[in-house]
Write an enzyme that holds these catalytic residues in place. Structure first.
Site, PDB file in Angstrom:
ATOM      1  N   HIS A 161      76.455 -29.194  25.971  1.00  0.00           N
ATOM      2  CA  HIS A 161      75.892 -28.283  26.963  1.00  0.00           C
ATOM      3  C   HIS A 161      76.032 -26.809  26.569  1.00  0.00           C
ATOM      4  O   HIS A 161      75.650 -25.934  27.342  1.00  0.00           O
ATOM      5  CB  HIS A 161      76.568 -28.506  28.318  1.00  0.00           C
ATOM      6  CG  HIS A 161      76.118 -29.740  29.035  1.00  0.00           C
ATOM      7  ND1 HIS A 161      76.132 -30.979  28.456  1.00  0.00           N
ATOM      8  CD2 HIS A 161      75.625 -29.911  30.292  1.00  0.00           C
ATOM      9  CE1 HIS A 161      75.674 -31.876  29.327  1.00  0.00           C
ATOM     10  NE2 HIS A 161      75.363 -31.251  30.443  1.00  0.00           N
ATOM     11  N   HIS A 167      38.746 -42.076  15.248  1.00  0.00           N
ATOM     12  CA  HIS A 167      39.470 -41.055  16.007  1.00  0.00           C
ATOM     13  C   HIS A 167      39.363 -39.667  15.392  1.00  0.00           C
ATOM     14  O   HIS A 167      38.914 -38.730  16.051  1.00  0.00           O
ATOM     15  CB  HIS A 167      40.945 -41.464  16.109  1.00  0.00           C
ATOM     16  CG  HIS A 167      41.840 -40.389  16.634  1.00  0.00           C
ATOM     17  ND1 HIS A 167      41.946 -40.097  17.965  1.00  0.00           N
ATOM     18  CD2 HIS A 167      42.684 -39.530  15.984  1.00  0.00           C
ATOM     19  CE1 HIS A 167      42.811 -39.112  18.124  1.00  0.00           C
ATOM     20  NE2 HIS A 167      43.273 -38.744  16.942  1.00  0.00           N
TER      21      HIS A 167
END
Length: 719
Positions: free
Chosen positions: A517, A293
């Site tokens: 949030h 690879h």
């Protein structure tokens, strides 16, 4: 021959059938000629990696036959005119195999990709155009894919751009936009979430002008793919709405690959997934293994491969005359494709002059000259408090409604982000009939991405990259959720793509959703990101300035960061001040300090300045500071006059974010060094000390300590 591929399809290609403007199908060459080209290509890749003992040879070698099928037989492009508008787009999502693309660009005749440049791969040359992953600035490279999976989403964006342009501008007999998008992927791309988000979306949209070619060698860095994945990928793709074609012998079956790709181009109702089985590092000592690879094969093994192939082991970077001849007709074929298209456009202009004029403007990447007149004027803005997310909608909605260049989307938050305009048409497959009754066509320009923030931004990068200025994509979501999308935002900025991200709910003032949030840390990330404007407007007037600036800046991405909660309209704000990044909105010649307000908290700072003067006799000047990067672009004189720190006046910034970065502009900050808290917006501000009473107390205490030499000016103090 691959299973499911009809021999008549190959025969049709061999007979050189033309199937439309820009087609360049031609007879398939002999297997002997192909064999020589394959061997030459694989040895060239081996030499290029061995030269500096690095790189990724395995995948490129295994994909050689796919490359021949694409660049020699199937793709419609013009090597001598890399920016030809109606060219097919090719995206290399498995970007570490970049030598695959660089070498075929060289062989196909792209002027810049010389053999000398090919040899610069992994070299010390600063002028190399062969970086370790393909980059958009290079001729023939459509997008900088970078991290795995991004390219899949980019390709979906490119295909959507084609669909929208074709639906908008094509007329019977005049298909002026007809290009196809090809995306090369590897095993690892199919493990990345962003790719799977995009694959699902493309299948839903039935993007039949998109083909994903899977280099299926079953190897990743750590080992074989079955170490982590054992699903039936063909069944998975089919379930996502894709047509699937198998190629069993992907190392040699060029004819089968060509037939499969032409079949994919001819698809009428689905995107196509071509599953090509290959061998990574074919014919090397580590063929089929993870070692092939990301490492050169070694000098001895490359010599052995040359001997096996019948090449001289002591010759390097060999591209024989027969191989040169094999690719030699591609530049002239490309010129024919361009000429055919130009003739088509000439006829189109005569037959449809009005729409052709707009089409030409889009080709040139221009907006209508009077586009700013669509943005509400300062005089027309309401005096009533409103969330800056609503102000954002007021600015972009009329532009998006009237100007086809804008493609606006949201990650399932239409009621919250205010990006939908009256009479909008959704971008959808025209045959879709949803349960909720929201339907559309490919001519629509409002995109429901679903809950796919990462893919939304990566797809938008693809749309922006289609051609400079032809599209201005706009994404929208809560600011917190741009953390999911941050890798794609970064890739857009890295490529200097004009994508505008409308980020709402941007502070602790959003309230009860709590610390999960409340994005106290994200501004520091995006402010530090090169080629990205992070703009926090304070009210409607500054929001107008934010949109004008983001639209005018063509070589950067932008985030327009807005509030969920209502903020007052401030008479001192100026839209032209936003373009400078920071500006004085309340001057005081007797100022003892400068207060810096940002976004939704600017009104708190103005009120605190008033209270400081009335109750403590402290004179404060106030600066609005919506964008650090824009401010950095101003002259030294302007920056000094705005902040006045050079006169010994301390500056204090007030923003409920992490303070990182404000040390450049302020001596102290009222900021947040912990995650947020679930409280109603006003209570959250009070809890963290951002109400006027607390600001006044902290500022006056700071000045006392300065005067008593307990604090030194220039040492950033967190108040």
């Amino acid at each position: 021959m691959a299973p499911g591929i009809l021999s008549t399809e190959v025969a049709a290609i061999q007979n050189g059938i033309k199937d439309g403007i820009g087609s360049k199908s031609e007879p398939i060459n002999s297997s002997k000629e192909h064999e020589l080209v394959l061997k030459t290509f694989r040895l060239l890749i081996s030499d290029l990696c061995q030269q500096f003992n690095g790189g990724h040879p395995g995948g490129a070698i295994g994909m050689a036959a796919i490359g021949i099928a694409l660049w020699k037989y199937v793709m419609r492009y013009a090597p001598l005119r890399p920016d030809f508008f109606n060219r097919d787009r090719f995206v290399l999502s498995n970007g570490h195999t970049c030598l695959f693309q660089y070498t075929f660009l060289h062989l196909a005749g792209y002027r810049d990709m010389t053999i000398d440049q090919l040899k610069s791969y992994h070299s010390k040359r600063w002028d190399s155009i062969c970086p370790g992953h393909p980059e958009i600035e290079i001729e023939g490279i459509e997008v900088t894919t970078g991290p795995l999976g991004q390219g899949v989403a980019n390709a979906v964006g490119l295909a959507m751009a084609t669909k929208n342009l074709a639906a908008t501008y094509n007329r019977p007999g005049y298909e002026v936009v007809s290009n196809h998008t090809w995306c090369m992927i590897g095993d690892a791309c199919l493990q990345e979430g962003v790719a799977l988000e995009a694959i699902s979306f493309a299948g839903h949209l039935k993007l039949n002008n998109l083909t994903v070619i899977y280099d299926n060698n079953q190897v990743t860095c750590d080992g074989s793919v079955d170490l982590t994945n054992t699903e039936d990928i063909n069944a998975k793709m089919s379930a996502c709405g894709w047509a699937v074609i198998d190629i069993e012998d992907g190392c040699y079956d060029i004819e089968g690959i060509v037939a499969a790709l032409e079949r994919a181009r001819a698809s009428t109702d689905k995107p196509t997934f071509v599953n090509v089985r290959t061998v990574i590092g074919l014919d090397s000592a580590v063929a089929g293994q993870a070692e092939a690879h990301g490492a050169a094969f070694g000098a001895d093994d490359v010599k052995r491969m040359k001997r096996v192939y019948g090449f001289n082991p002591d010759e390097y970077f060999v591209i024989g005359e027969e191989v040169r001849q094999f690719f030699s007709d591609l530049p002239s074929l490309g010129e024919q494709i361009v000429s055919q298209w130009n003739e088509l456009v000439e006829g189109y202009v005569k037959a449809h002059p009005a729409i052709a004029k707009e089409f030409q403007r889009r080709l040139n990447g221009k907006l209508p000259a009077d586009w700013k007149s669509l943005i509400p004027s300062s005089e027309s803005l309401s005096d009533e408090p409103m969330p800056t997310r609503a102000s954002s909608g007021l600015m972009i909605n009329p532009l998006a409604k009237e100007i086809n260049s804008f493609m606006v989307g949201t990650a399932d938050l239409s009621p919250s982000v205010h990006m939908a305009w009256e009479g909008k048409e959704d971008f959808q497959h025209p045959d879709l009939r949803t349960t909720c009754g929201i339907n559309g066509s490919y001519g629509g320009r409002y995109i429901h991405y679903g809950v796919r923030e990462h893919a939304m931004c990566a797809i938008s990068n693809g749309m922006a990259a289609f051609a400079p200025g032809t599209f201005i994509p706009i994404t929208s979501s809560f600011f917190m959720f741009y953390l999911y999308a941050a890798p794609a935002v970064r890739m857009g900025a890295l490529q200097r793509l004009q994508v505008i991200h409308a980020a709402t709910h941007d502070s602790i003032g959003m309230g009860e959703d709590g610390p999960t949030h409340q994005p106290v840390e994200l501004a520091a990330l995006f402010r530090s990101m090169p080629n990205l404007l992070y703009i926090r407007p304070a009210d409607s007037e500054e929001t107008a300035g934010a949109w004008i600036t983001a639209i005018e800046v063509k070589n950067a991405s932008s985030i327009i960061s807005t509030s969920r909660h209502k903020v007052p309209q401030l008479k001192q704000t100026r839209r032209d001040g936003v373009a400078k990044g920071a500006y004085v909105i309340q001057e005081d010649d007797n100022a003892q300090l400068t207060l810096i307000g940002v976004g939704a908290e600017l009104s708190h700072v103005l009120d605190a300045a008033t209270v400081l003067l009335e109750t403590k006799g402290i004179h404060a000047r106030v600066v609005s500071f919506p964008c650090q990067r824009l401010f950095e672009g101003q002259s030294l004189e302007y920056k000094r006059n705005t902040l006045r720190r050079h006169r010994g006046i301390p500056a204090i910034v007030v923003e409920p974010y992490a303070p990182n970065g404000w040390e450049r502009y302020a001596d102290a900050g009222i900021s947040v060094r912990r995650f947020g808290h679930s409280l109603p917006g006003p209570e959250a501000y009070k809890y963290f000390g951002f109400d006027v009473e607390n600001i006044v107390s902290k500022v006056s205490d700071y000045l006392t300590k300065i005067n008593q030499d307990e604090i030194l000016k220039g040492e950033f103090i967190d108040l």
